[in-house]
Design an enzyme around this catalytic site. Sequence first.
Site, PDB file in Angstrom:
ATOM      1  CE  LYS A   1      -1.931   2.845   2.997  1.00 20.50           C
ATOM      2  NZ  LYS A   1      -1.985   4.052   2.175  1.00 20.50           N
TER       3      LYS A   1
ATOM      4  CD  GLU B   1      13.844   1.374   8.635  1.00 18.37           C
ATOM      5  OE1 GLU B   1      14.379   2.445   8.985  1.00 18.37           O
ATOM      6  OE2 GLU B   1      14.369   0.261   8.795  1.00 18.37           O
TER       7      GLU B   1
ATOM      8  CD  GLU C   1       9.892  13.132  11.323  1.00 18.55           C
ATOM      9  OE1 GLU C   1       8.727  12.750  11.506  1.00 18.55           O
ATOM     10  OE2 GLU C   1      10.740  12.442  10.731  1.00 18.55           O
TER      11      GLU C   1
ATOM     12  CB  CYS D   1      13.112   9.487   7.831  1.00 17.48           C
ATOM     13  SG  CYS D   1      14.148   8.629   6.648  1.00 17.48           S
TER      14      CYS D   1
END
Length: 512
Positions: A192, A267, A401, A301
């Site tokens: 997906k 991750e 983040e 990331c």
Amino acid sequence: MTKLTVISAAAATPEDRPFRARHLIGGTFRDSADGAVIERRSPAHGLLVSTAAEGGRAEVSEAVAVARAAFDAGDWSRRDGKARAALLLRVADLIERDLDRIARIETLESGKPISQARDEVAGAADLWRYAASLARTMHGESHNTLGPDILGVVLKEPVGVVSVITPWNFPFLIVSQKLPFALAAGCTAVVKPSELTPSSTVMLGELLIEAGLPDGVVNIVLGHGDPVGMAMTEDARVDMVTFTGSTGVGKAITAAASGTLKKVSLELGGKNPQVVFPDADLDAAADAIAFGVYFNAGECCNSSSRVIVHEDVAEALIEKVVALSRAVPFGDPLDPATKVGAIISPEHQDQIDAHVQDAVAGGAWLRLGGAGLPVPGLSGQFYQPTILSEVRPEMAIARAEVFGPVLAVLRFSNFEEAVALANDASYGLSAGVWSESVHTCLDFARRAEAGTVWTNTWMDGFPEMPFGGMKESGQGRELGRYGLEEFLEAKTVTMRIGRGSRAPWVQGSAPL
Ligand code: NAD
């Protein structure tokens, strides 16, 4: 507005025929039963660039059934490594053949610069090639020291049916960090992509079919995280979920997977520091910092969104980074000269800005940027390269983040303080150290709580080198031999050699 390098609308325009992305189930491309679709507009140009089928639990159930049946049938899962490798190599060739087409849709859906999208697709082809080499060379182990009448063998077997869930920031690269490794191991999969960037994954599906992958080995279901990703996580017929995305969703996936105790590899996000010591090459460090924070518009990331710099060189470094930030070409992602493109959505642009305004209100010093960036001729959203100094470790801008082109600068006065600041984060994805002393670099590398440490460089990556996070940046590793191991089970086979060598238990002598 501060003087910046802005690239206005390129001569190239998005195509007028949007890509039609459909599910791939059992070797057939198809729409959802109810005909529902998700439209995607280019974040830079505001134009419709793809229309994707919007799946639900029914499509997932069907795709999982097909993947399960394909795995159990063994046509792929028991195929020899040489044949698996040959197919993965064919896919790599086809990716290279279609590089322009795939890169262009990546740029149109994500807003990333076309030059970068091309590099990513080329890098992805290399991952398929590397995984092919693993398909032929993986092996278990033998134990020949367990006694004269025992031989032990550890077999490596594919884990089974794998759900692959990917984010929007590097759609083609990230699916290629997972899928070829799963296939090399002999797994079957349901994939997906993000609802924001579905098309390149569907193009990959086309290439898999063209390469001759048996029907049902890889299936693609398009749609939103909930219900599609959730159903892919909860289904008892799935053996493993490999997920790349936000830490919040990673936690939700772990919770949902616990119902069936399936394996989960994650991750997730990062708040990655580059630590600059006073003896560092400041020009090289400044360039790597600009690269680290503006690459993919900071929607990465591995964004080095924190710089931790020694107080003696802090001002000199900030000056250099500000100068480079003014020179980085921001603007139309279709222009080959652009290095930083559009922000993925207006909502995300607002979140980035809220982080910056909050930091300024909290006492951070705005050295550059701090607002949206109008690009002549384009209606999409862009954000100015932004630098905040005098950031304190407890401020949200030092911990969250941000996922935008926003740099937070903190200062330190000695090595211990630098290590403590670098590790003062819930994340542990990557870290960097800049010093001319190999001792300082190695000392830092060993003390950093991060899955990857770069010394005097940033974001160099290789298929051979594992990648993944500590703490809330994830669990498990991708790439390298470790990346393959994630998709393998170890099975112990213990064999007795020679008839009659086993002492009877029921009628034998009592154990001591
Ligand atoms: P996201 O977590 O919102 O979505 C990622 C994927 O999960 C999408 O396909 C989404 O549809 C799906 N999803 C959403 N909710 C779900 C649910 N409840 N169950 C199952 N699936 C669900 O992340 P994003 O915004 O697409 O990507 C940005 C995030 O990804 C950032 O946090 C970034 O750090 C992280 N990321 C990490 C790495 C890494 O290798 N560590 C690489 C790239 C991106």
